[in-house]
Write a protein that holds these residues in place. Sequence first.
Motif, mmCIF file in Angstrom:
data_model
loop_
_atom_site.group_PDB
_atom_site.id
_atom_site.type_symbol
_atom_site.label_atom_id
_atom_site.label_comp_id
_atom_site.label_asym_id
_atom_site.label_seq_id
_atom_site.Cartn_x
_atom_site.Cartn_y
_atom_site.Cartn_z
ATOM 1 N N LEU A 112 30.031 -43.001 112.577
ATOM 2 C CA LEU A 112 28.873 -42.280 112.049
ATOM 3 C C LEU A 112 28.799 -42.567 110.564
ATOM 4 C CD1 LEU A 112 29.394 -38.811 113.763
ATOM 5 C CD2 LEU A 112 27.934 -40.665 114.527
ATOM 6 N N ASP A 113 27.766 -43.250 110.138
ATOM 7 C CA ASP A 113 27.551 -43.528 108.719
ATOM 8 C C ASP A 113 26.469 -42.587 108.214
ATOM 9 O OD1 ASP A 113 29.384 -45.608 108.594
ATOM 10 O OD2 ASP A 113 27.898 -47.111 109.158
ATOM 11 N N LEU A 114 26.796 -41.778 107.203
ATOM 12 C CA LEU A 114 25.857 -40.825 106.633
ATOM 13 C C LEU A 114 25.384 -41.354 105.287
ATOM 14 C CD1 LEU A 114 27.854 -37.578 107.433
ATOM 15 C CD2 LEU A 114 26.001 -38.586 108.759
ATOM 16 N N LYS A 115 24.054 -41.318 105.064
ATOM 17 C CA LYS A 115 23.470 -41.808 103.818
ATOM 18 C C LYS A 115 22.514 -40.764 103.266
ATOM 19 C CE LYS A 115 23.350 -46.633 105.272
ATOM 20 N NZ LYS A 115 22.467 -47.761 105.539
ATOM 21 N N ASN A 116 22.296 -40.835 101.962
ATOM 22 C CA ASN A 116 21.331 -39.978 101.268
ATOM 23 C C ASN A 116 21.549 -38.499 101.579
ATOM 24 O OD1 ASN A 116 20.103 -42.318 100.234
ATOM 25 N ND2 ASN A 116 18.851 -42.515 102.052
ATOM 26 N N LEU A 117 22.795 -38.078 101.547
ATOM 27 C CA LEU A 117 23.104 -36.679 101.831
ATOM 28 C C LEU A 117 22.673 -35.786 100.676
ATOM 29 C CD1 LEU A 117 26.631 -36.789 103.471
ATOM 30 C CD2 LEU A 117 24.421 -36.546 104.566
ATOM 31 N N LYS A 118 22.085 -34.664 101.018
ATOM 32 C CA LYS A 118 21.665 -33.665 100.031
ATOM 33 C C LYS A 118 22.114 -32.311 100.540
ATOM 34 C CE LYS A 118 17.566 -31.480 98.128
ATOM 35 N NZ LYS A 118 16.110 -31.396 98.225
ATOM 36 N N ILE A 119 22.864 -31.584 99.714
ATOM 37 C CA ILE A 119 23.273 -30.235 100.082
ATOM 38 C C ILE A 119 22.765 -29.300 98.994
ATOM 39 C CG2 ILE A 119 25.548 -30.403 99.012
ATOM 40 C CD1 ILE A 119 26.534 -28.601 101.389
ATOM 41 N N CYS A 120 22.180 -28.197 99.421
ATOM 42 C CA CYS A 120 21.638 -27.243 98.461
ATOM 43 C C CYS A 120 21.723 -25.834 99.030
ATOM 44 C CB CYS A 120 20.201 -27.591 98.095
ATOM 45 S SG CYS A 120 19.079 -27.617 99.487
ATOM 46 N N SER A 121 21.671 -24.858 98.136
ATOM 47 C CA SER A 121 21.642 -23.461 98.545
ATOM 48 C C SER A 121 20.209 -23.090 98.907
ATOM 49 C CB SER A 121 22.140 -22.564 97.413
ATOM 50 O OG SER A 121 23.495 -22.799 97.157
ATOM 51 N N VAL A 122 20.079 -22.296 99.957
ATOM 52 C CA VAL A 122 18.760 -21.856 100.417
ATOM 53 C C VAL A 122 18.798 -20.355 100.670
ATOM 54 C CG1 VAL A 122 18.128 -24.093 101.424
ATOM 55 C CG2 VAL A 122 19.326 -22.425 102.816
ATOM 56 N N ASP A 123 17.614 -19.770 100.855
ATOM 57 C CA ASP A 123 17.563 -18.345 101.190
ATOM 58 C C ASP A 123 17.724 -18.172 102.699
ATOM 59 O OD1 ASP A 123 15.104 -19.038 102.279
ATOM 60 O OD2 ASP A 123 13.926 -18.021 100.735
ATOM 61 N N ALA A 124 17.616 -16.952 103.179
ATOM 62 C CA ALA A 124 17.848 -16.665 104.595
ATOM 63 C C ALA A 124 16.850 -17.374 105.517
ATOM 64 C CB ALA A 124 17.805 -15.162 104.838
ATOM 65 N N GLU A 125 15.693 -17.754 105.001
ATOM 66 C CA GLU A 125 14.689 -18.473 105.804
ATOM 67 C C GLU A 125 14.830 -19.988 105.714
ATOM 68 O OE1 GLU A 125 13.522 -15.814 103.687
ATOM 69 O OE2 GLU A 125 13.855 -14.554 105.444
ATOM 70 N N GLY A 126 15.788 -20.480 104.905
ATOM 71 C CA GLY A 126 16.020 -21.918 104.790
ATOM 72 C C GLY A 126 15.219 -22.591 103.701
ATOM 73 N N CYS A 127 14.610 -21.822 102.792
ATOM 74 C CA CYS A 127 13.812 -22.384 101.704
ATOM 75 C C CYS A 127 14.655 -22.515 100.440
ATOM 76 C CB CYS A 127 12.606 -21.493 101.416
ATOM 77 S SG CYS A 127 11.516 -21.287 102.818
ATOM 78 N N GLU A 128 14.534 -23.656 99.777
ATOM 79 C CA GLU A 128 15.244 -23.863 98.520
ATOM 80 C C GLU A 128 14.656 -22.950 97.447
ATOM 81 O OE1 GLU A 128 15.527 -27.985 97.367
ATOM 82 O OE2 GLU A 128 15.531 -28.606 99.458
ATOM 83 N N GLY A 129 15.467 -22.601 96.466
ATOM 84 C CA GLY A 129 14.985 -21.751 95.384
ATOM 85 C C GLY A 129 15.984 -21.699 94.250
ATOM 86 N N ASN A 130 15.659 -20.900 93.246
ATOM 87 C CA ASN A 130 16.571 -20.734 92.120
ATOM 88 C C ASN A 130 17.693 -19.782 92.544
ATOM 89 O OD1 ASN A 130 15.779 -17.992 91.672
ATOM 90 N ND2 ASN A 130 13.974 -18.728 90.575
ATOM 91 N N PRO A 131 18.750 -19.634 91.729
ATOM 92 C CA PRO A 131 19.884 -18.787 92.130
ATOM 93 C C PRO A 131 19.493 -17.342 92.462
ATOM 94 C CG PRO A 131 20.539 -20.187 90.326
ATOM 95 C CD PRO A 131 19.061 -20.400 90.509
ATOM 96 N N ASP A 132 18.548 -16.774 91.728
ATOM 97 C CA ASP A 132 18.128 -15.394 92.024
ATOM 98 C C ASP A 132 17.499 -15.292 93.413
ATOM 99 O OD1 ASP A 132 19.040 -14.452 89.596
ATOM 100 O OD2 ASP A 132 17.108 -14.800 88.591
ATOM 101 N N GLN A 133 16.714 -16.300 93.795
ATOM 102 C CA GLN A 133 16.049 -16.274 95.104
ATOM 103 C C GLN A 133 17.033 -16.469 96.251
ATOM 104 O OE1 GLN A 133 13.338 -19.442 94.191
ATOM 105 N NE2 GLN A 133 11.591 -18.041 93.966
#
Length: 129
Positions: A7-28
């Motif tokens: 399994l070759d993984l490319k262009n991986l992006k990991i980020c924090s999201v809210d409970a609905e899966g939307c990206e946001g700032n740390p407060d959100q």
Amino acid sequence: TPPLLRLDLKNLKICSVDAEGCEGNPDQVWAHNQGRKDSFLMYKKLSGECKIQVVPQWQSNQKENGRGQNELSNLNMEVQIAIERRLQDGAFLACQFDVTIPELDFDIKTTDIRHLAHLVSGQHFELYF
């Protein structure tokens, strides 16, 4: 020796999201934890590309350019991760992974069928013997 399942993984992006899966700032992305006293929830999203190959042992040391002769699939994926941790000592209390693959298309060549059969028989032997 059974062939490798690579399994070759490319262009991986990991980020924090809210409970609905939307990206946001740390407060959100931490807003859902307000008022929690014993534990907190973290939501992460991992996205990227995944290439699946079956590689016979005699080919495992060779490098291939472009689409390999043993490539089964090249797909996009997204993984939603929910983690609950205890505030007192940071212990993991629960973890859930939801994997989304929007389109799955396998291109299995007749020359790869015997390698797949060898892989499956090797996995069967490891699981049951």
